[in-house]
Every structure is written in structure tokens, then in C-alpha cells.
Write an enzyme that holds these catalytic residues in place. Structure first.
Site, PDB file in Angstrom:
ATOM      1  CB  CYS A   1      -0.933   0.010   1.214  1.00 51.73           C
ATOM      2  SG  CYS A   1      -1.783  -1.547   1.480  1.00 51.73           S
TER       3      CYS A   1
ATOM      4  CE  LYS B   1      -6.247   3.459   1.402  1.00 50.47           C
ATOM      5  NZ  LYS B   1      -5.501   4.723   1.555  1.00 50.47           N
TER       6      LYS B   1
ATOM      7  CG  PHE C   1      -0.227  -6.142   4.770  1.00 51.23           C
ATOM      8  CD1 PHE C   1      -0.934  -5.436   5.722  1.00 51.23           C
ATOM      9  CD2 PHE C   1      -0.818  -7.268   4.217  1.00 51.23           C
ATOM     10  CE1 PHE C   1      -2.202  -5.831   6.124  1.00 51.23           C
ATOM     11  CE2 PHE C   1      -2.084  -7.675   4.610  1.00 51.23           C
ATOM     12  CZ  PHE C   1      -2.774  -6.958   5.564  1.00 51.23           C
TER      13      PHE C   1
ATOM     14  CG  HIS D   1      -3.215   4.061   4.656  1.00 54.28           C
ATOM     15  ND1 HIS D   1      -2.896   4.034   3.319  1.00 54.28           N
ATOM     16  CD2 HIS D   1      -3.267   2.757   5.055  1.00 54.28           C
ATOM     17  CE1 HIS D   1      -2.755   2.773   2.914  1.00 54.28           C
ATOM     18  NE2 HIS D   1      -2.977   1.980   3.948  1.00 54.28           N
TER      19      HIS D   1
ATOM     20  CD  GLU E   1      -4.064   6.850   8.801  1.00 53.60           C
ATOM     21  OE1 GLU E   1      -3.802   7.777   8.003  1.00 53.60           O
ATOM     22  OE2 GLU E   1      -4.820   5.895   8.514  1.00 53.60           O
TER      23      GLU E   1
ATOM     24  CG  HIS F   1      -6.638  -0.073   0.494  1.00 57.60           C
ATOM     25  ND1 HIS F   1      -5.619   0.461  -0.257  1.00 57.60           N
ATOM     26  CD2 HIS F   1      -6.063  -0.492   1.665  1.00 57.60           C
ATOM     27  CE1 HIS F   1      -4.495   0.373   0.406  1.00 57.60           C
ATOM     28  NE2 HIS F   1      -4.730  -0.189   1.581  1.00 57.60           N
TER      29      HIS F   1
END
Length: 423
Positions: free
Chosen positions: A178, A344, A409, A315, A326, A349
Site C-alpha cells: 500500500c 478511500k 503490510f 491512509h 493511524e 483501497h
């Protein structure tokens, strides 16, 4: 401008954005995307074809359903869908930057080794990856041809773009999940600032495939309330149930400011800060301390304080662990109600593409002096930090600096800062 104005106080070259292109459900250009953002239009859909997959709960996604330009087969035979998405976005960005000739080719200058590419995606085209490994299932290599690996390799976007435009500069592959798109922009920025290249094509792309949704579904992180697609996802909301996978591509043209001014290019923003680091603690569980540190690194890179940031494009994946980590990491760096929203909530996403799409949206919103609200945010999760979550009609705000953050990730964190160039 005189020569001194093209250098930062630290002696590095100033880097600007002279073009951008994106493909997503929001549209292929900023004007269309702006209309859809202002209309607070959600593009999440129920994917009927996914009903055939057993044990996968989610049926929601946000595909790109627009057209593709036609090119000679020889030019695109090594491109799967993800590379085609990257090409469409890059064509638009180069044209906007004034780097294409009337015949459609790029300017001759781009072939001199001073133009490079930084680009990434989570993986290559899944269809080709399946074909590549089919021989392990049926003991035959009949499905493998000369282009199978080219379409499926992780660096397929980067390499195909380089060959398509006959570029001979630096190539930086950022297949970092991402953060693929945002790392590409950040590394491109550093490359130009250091004087190693004059122009960089930077971005990320991702094609929509069911295994991506299945991965998050298996982790219990995918939205499962399939009956109301337009109500998903719900970043930062106490009743959120997970993320939705999207599809698209985003490309920015980054350029040495002196070079851009000399050729009379339009400048959309200046890239002034970039921070990236690793959690070093867990592959999938985010670390708020290192997430916060990536933002601090970006501020240090930009040479500004936290009070200078007027807006943050979060994000904002709409997962419980992600949103809480976050928001609290952000509040650690910005102990105030700094305006925040997640793109998003409109298009899901887009994985490897999200960093570049969200950066381009942030730049354009900064120039419009308007920032989109969070869709589907009714009640902020009390475990999320008290940030200024934008709701309603959006936020009208004249800003000098905005930030765009992504977390991936593998514990990879990125933070980008853009400056408003006026006049």
C-alpha cells in the site's frame, strides 16, 4: 527566479510536480474527480461474479470501468491489466506536463538518461501469474509464452513504461504493497533533489482481482455488509466493518524546479518533504510509534513544524486496528484537531495505487482550496484520536502545506508533504 531560488537551504534542488494522471472510479481527470468528490459520490459496488467464491464473505469492490486507448500490439504485448492502467495514467501525466510531441511520442530530451521512473504495484497481473504456475497443477507448460512472466513480474509497470517511452534513466521499483505509489513519489523526489535526474515519472497501479479481497477477508479486515455498497467503507467510524478493495493507477511527473521553469512548464505543487521507515515489529499489525516517526521525518525533511500542515490525507482503510493506530500516531505528531479525510471512502483501497492517487487528489484539493469530507462517517470511534475529521460538505481552506500518508503490510510507513505554489 534567480538561481538561488532553485535550491533549498540545505543545498538540494527544489522539486516540483508538473503533471499528473489518474484512473479510478472517480474518473480519468481532476475535473471529473472534483465533481464527484463535491457530490460526495460513492462508487463501491456489489460484484455479482464473486458469489461463486466459497468462504469469502465480502462481495464489495470498486473497479475502474473506463476505456483504454488503443496502441500497436507490439507496444503493449508485454502489458497485463495493471501495466495498462499505469500506461493510461502516465500518458495523461506526460501530456499535462507538456512532455509529449504532436505525434504522441515524448520529447527527445527524455531519452538522454536524465529522465527516470519510480513505480510500483503489489504484484503483476494475476492472470499471468496463474498461467505461470499452472504447470505445477497440470504438469504442462502449454499456458506459458514469451510474455507470461513479463506481464506477471512484480516490476511489470516500471519496465513496460521504460520500454514504451525508450527511457534510459534510473529505474526504481517500489513494490511495497500500500506504499508502492507514495514510496515511488518520495524516492523520485530524493533522486531529483540530489541532482541524479532532472525528471522522474512516479506512481503506482493495481488491478482488481478477487484474491486481493480474499486476503483481507481471511484476516477479518474486509467489509462484509454487502447489502449497502454505498455505505462502505466507513473510515474512522465506530460501526465500520472493514475495507473495500479498489482499482486504478496514479502517475505524477516530478521535475527539477529550474528545469521546469526554463521550459515554461506549469507547476502544480512543490514536493518539500518525504519520510519513510519500518515498524520492525509485525508484518500486519501497525505500530503507532513508527507511523508517527515517518510523519516527523517528513516534517524534518521539509524543514517545517507540525503547525504548518493544514490538511492530512489519511491512509484511512476502515479497519479497526489500522484506523486506531493511524489516528493516534497522527495525534502524537499533531496534538490538535488537524483536518483529516480518507479518499478511500469514495473509491476503496487501491493498494499499490493509493499513494499516488491520493497524492494527486491532495495536490488538486490544495489548489482548489477545498478538501473532501469523509464519506459514511457518522460517529467517530472513541478509540480514535480527536482529529479534525472532515464531514458534511467538505472544508474550504487556503493552505500552504498538506500531507499525504500511507501505511503498508510489512510495517512500511510513508509520509509526503506538498507545498502550494501560487501564481
Amino acid at each position: 527566479m534567480n538561481t538561488s531560488e532553485f535550491k533549498r537551504q540545505d543545498g538540494r534542488r527544489r522539486v516540483v510536480v508538473t503533471g499528473g494522471g489518474m484512473l479510478s472510479a472517480l474518473g480519468r481527470d481532476w475535473n471529473t474527480a472534483f465533481e464527484n468528490l463535491k457530490a460526495r459520490k460513492n462508487f463501491i459496488k456489489y460484484i455479482k461474479d464473486w458469489d461463486k467464491y466459497e468462504r469469502m464473505n465480502t462481495r464489495l469492490a470498486c473497479p475502474y470501468e473506463g476505456e483504454f486507448h488503443e496502441y500497436p500490439r507490439k507496444k503493449i504485448r508485454g502489458m497485463g491489466r495493471v501495466a495498462r492502467l499505469s500506461l493510461e495514467a502516465t500518458e495523461a501525466a506526460l501530456e499535462m506536463a507538456g512532455l509529449k510531441k504532436e505525434d504522441g511520442d515524448v520529447l527527445d530530451e527524455l531519452h538522454n538518461g536524465r529522465t527516470g521512473i519510480a513505480y510500483g504495484s503489489c504484484m503483476g497481473s494475476t492472470e499471468s501469474i496463474v498461467e505461470l504456475y499452472s504447470m505445477e497443477l497440470d504438469n504442462s507448460s502449454s499456458k506459458i509464452n514469451s510474455q507470461t512472466y513479463i506481464k506477471g513480474m512484480p516490476q511489470t509497470c516500471l519496465c513496460n513504461l521504460s520500454v514504451f517511452y525508450s527511457l534510459k534513466g534510473r529505474m526504481i521499483t517500489t513494490n511495497s504493497a500500500c506504499t508502492s505509489g507514495s514510496q515511488a513519489i518520495g524516492f523520485a523526489y530524493e533522486t531529483i533533489a540530489a541532482g541524479l535526474q532532472d525528471i522522474m515519472i512516479a506512481g503506482g497501479a493495481e488491478e482488481l482481482v478477487p484474491p486481493d479481497a480474499a486476503v483481507f477477508d481471511a484476516l477479518g479486515a474486509a467489509a462484509y455488509k454487502n447489502d449497502n455498497p454505498e455505505k462502505e467503507p466507513k473510515p474512522f467510524d465506530k460501526d465500520r466493518d472493514g475495507l473495500v478493495i479498489g482499482e486504478g493507477a496514479g502517475t505524477l511527473i516530478l521535475e527539477d524546479m529550474e528545469h521546469a521553469v526554463a521550459r515554461g512548464a506549469k507547476i502544480f505543487a512543490e514536493v518539500v518533504g518525504f519520510g519513510t521507515n519500518a515498524d520492525g515489529t509485525h508484518i500486519t499489525n501497525p505500530n503507532p510509534d513508527t507511523m508517527a516517526r515517518s510523519m516527523e521525518l517528513a516534517l524534518e525533511s521539509a524543514g517545517i513544524g507540525q503547525e504548518d500542515i493544514a490538511y492530512i490525507n489519511a491512509h484511512g482503510t476502515s479497519t479497526v486496528t489500522g484506523d486506531i493506530a493511524e489516528s493516534n500516531a497522527t495525534y502524537k505528531v499533531f496534538p490538535r484537531a488537524v483536518p483529516v479525510s480518507s479518499s478511500k471512502s469514495y473509491i476503496g483501497h487501491t493498494l499499490g495505487a493509493c499513494g499516488s492517487i491520493e497524492a494527486w487528489l491532495s495536490i488538486n484539493m490544495m489548489n482548489e482550496c477545498w478538501f473532501h469530507p469523509n464519506l459514511n462517517l457518522s460517529t467517530v470511534d472513541p478509540q480514535c484520536a480527536p482529529l479534525g475529521y472532515i464531514i458534511g460538505e467538505g472544508l474550504e481552506l487556503d493552505s500552504e502545506y498538506v500531507m499525504s500518508n500511507n501505511f503498508a503490510f510489512g510495517g512500511i510507513n510513508t509520509s509526503l508533504i506538498f507545498r502550494h505554489i501560487r501564481g
